[in-house]
Design an enzyme around this catalytic site. Structure first.
Site, short mmCIF file in Angstrom:
data_model
loop_
_atom_site.label_atom_id
_atom_site.label_comp_id
_atom_site.label_asym_id
_atom_site.label_seq_id
_atom_site.Cartn_x
_atom_site.Cartn_y
_atom_site.Cartn_z
N ILE A 184 1.74 7.08 12.97
CA ILE A 184 2.39 5.99 12.40
C ILE A 184 2.98 6.16 10.95
CG2 ILE A 184 2.64 3.56 12.17
CD1 ILE A 184 2.27 4.37 15.16
N CYS A 207 0.89 -1.13 -0.17
CA CYS A 207 0.10 0.17 0.05
C CYS A 207 1.00 1.34 -0.07
CB CYS A 207 -0.81 -0.05 1.20
SG CYS A 207 -2.34 -1.01 1.14
N VAL A 217 6.63 -3.29 13.50
CA VAL A 217 6.09 -4.71 13.35
C VAL A 217 6.93 -5.51 12.44
CG1 VAL A 217 4.38 -6.16 12.72
CG2 VAL A 217 3.86 -4.21 13.86
N ARG A 268 7.98 3.60 4.25
CA ARG A 268 8.19 2.66 5.08
C ARG A 268 9.52 1.84 5.05
NH1 ARG A 268 2.60 -0.83 5.60
NH2 ARG A 268 2.98 -0.61 3.31
N ARG A 306 -7.80 -7.60 -0.59
CA ARG A 306 -6.49 -8.00 -0.09
C ARG A 306 -6.70 -8.11 1.40
NH1 ARG A 306 -3.03 -3.87 0.32
NH2 ARG A 306 -1.47 -5.03 0.95
N VAL A 338 9.47 1.39 17.32
CA VAL A 338 8.64 0.11 17.10
C VAL A 338 8.22 -0.10 15.61
CG1 VAL A 338 6.57 -0.99 18.11
CG2 VAL A 338 7.71 0.42 19.48
#
Length: 430
Positions: A338, A126, A174, A131, A408, A172
């Site tokens: 985020i 996405c 994931v 990121r 998705r 942090v």
């Protein structure tokens, strides 16, 4: 290309079964690279991302068998998947596959751990902001891998195998936590991962790895301690229920009013979301069978929310909350901490009549008395489902285009909502 048509105004009443968590199923499938034994996963959701990852893993030589339905099963029950990687046929994950789904980049760690080398395309997925994979690569380097980036590929080698290390993330992540955990379980020696993400999906992967013979302490905490083992075996494991799907359908009910049991949902995995919903005036009750969501008559109250890593309010529910608050009786403030580019749904919600103003990382949502159906376009997975929530309450007809984003991450969405009284249907082509 398929579209979703919604005729709004119906209350939701009944039961919605919650599928297995996509964000746990994908890394659990990748874990199968670590063992020549068979990893049997149940409650695997039937999603486009799962099918794509199957293709990527088969490219590495994994045999995948999906068990057929049993008598009495309905289309809303997940699959049973058996994955066997007796030998790794190819340590390259090609651009044409990895670029379509970011999570497939996580094959890097298991391939390094088992084969000592990997060539993995830089990821896609996405378009919700920058990121980077720098923390993934830092973790691999800490574990002894040599890393180079050439022609859009990460080329990693650990000629003498991975070695236990101390890995401290500066924020942090994931994905980086998954990468470090899956690589460290077969590294030589002890590894400590500090500031690890503590999402339930990471705990689910860790618990599966323990079943396979890994030695992990601190599961579900920000500090993971791993003692490396030389090999892992096959195992059987059931994917946890999807907390993001849970939160999404909960907000659907909050938006339309009604009374719905979210069957098999785990209330403990979504405490921050349910706290916000209660503040908004929505009834939330944890039950043995799941979570009951109800709202009858009274208006929605505005809220102020910041997204944050687990156990805070998840960024993956931010767009859904914005749709919900678009009809609250006052002004809500939603701050995204985020991802810096996760407000692309705002302009599409505005087409339905939402009154939303952006101030940097904060959305000011001024509640309106009504929304009106219109053609809209999905921009990413979570943004697309926010349009469903708004459409369920909008007057008239809403047509959602580019619904492959929905496919998705949401299994049989139209069937689940229709079974509770929504007027939702899929239009083929167009």
């Amino acid at each position: 290309m398929d579209r979703i048509r919604i005729r709004g105004g119906n209350r939701l009443n009944g039961t919605i079964p919650i599928s297995g968590a996509k964000n746990a199923a994908l890394p659990l499938m990748i874990v199968s690279l670590l063992t020549p034994g068979t990893l049997s996963l149940s409650n695997v959701p039937r999603l486009a991302d799962v099918r794509l990852l199957q293709r990527i893993l088969q490219n590495h030589g994994i045999d995948i068998m999906v068990a057929g339905k049993r008598a009495g099963q309905n289309g809303m029950m997940g699959d049973v998947m058996h994955l066997t990687a007796r030998e790794i046929a190819d340590t390259t994950a090609p651009y044409e596959l990895v670029s379509r789904m970011r999570a497939s980049f996580w094959v890097l760690g298991p391939l390094l751990a088992r084969c000592g080398e990997a060539k993995v395309s830089l990821p896609g997925g996405c378009a919700i902001g920058t990121r980077p994979v720098d923390m993934h690569l830092m973790a691999m380097e800490k574990l002894g891998a040599e890393i180079a980036i050439e022609g859009g590929y990460v080329i990693a080698r650990a000629r003498k195998g991975l070695k236990g290390a101390h890995i401290a993330f500066d924020k942090v992540s994931v994905g980086a936590t998954h990468a470090a955990l899956m690589a460290a379980v077969m590294a030589d020696g002890d590894t400590v991962i500090e500031n690890a993400a503590a999402e339930p999906e990471i705990g689910d992967v860790a618990e599966c790895l323990v079943k396979m013979g890994a030695k992990i302490e601190g599961i579900h905490t920000p500090t993971l301690r791993i003692r490396g083992v030389t090999s892992l075996s096959g195992a059987e494991h059931s994917v946890i229920p999807d907390r993001i799907e849970t939160g999404t359908y909960a907000m659907c009910v909050g938006m339309t009013g009604g009374d719905v049991l979210l069957k098999d949902a785990n209330a403990g995995h979504l405490a921050a979301v349910f706290d916000v919903m209660r503040r908004a005036g929505i009834g939330v009750e944890a039950m043995n069978e799941g979570v009951r969501i109800h709202r009858n008559g009274h208006a929605l109250a505005p809220v102020k929310v910041d997204t944050s890593p687990y156990p805070g309010f998840p960024t993956d529910c931010q767009a859904q909350l914005m749709a919900l608050m678009s009809m609250a009786g006052g002004t809500s403030m939603i701050r995204e901490t985020i991802f810096e580019n996760r407000f692309m749904h705002v302009q599409e919600l505005a087409r339905l009549g939402a009154d939303i103003h952006l101030h940097g990382d904060t959305a000011e949502v001024r509640g309106v008395k009504k929304l009106t159906g219109a053609p809209v376009m999905a921009t990413d997975l979570r943004a697309s489902v926010s349009l469903v929530i708004a459409g369920l309450a909008a007057e008239g007809e809403t047509l959602i285009n580019r619904v492959y984003h929905l496919d998705r991450g949401f299994e049989t969405l139209e069937e689940k909502l229709s079974a509770c009284g929504a007027d939702v249907s899929r239009l083929a082509g167009g």
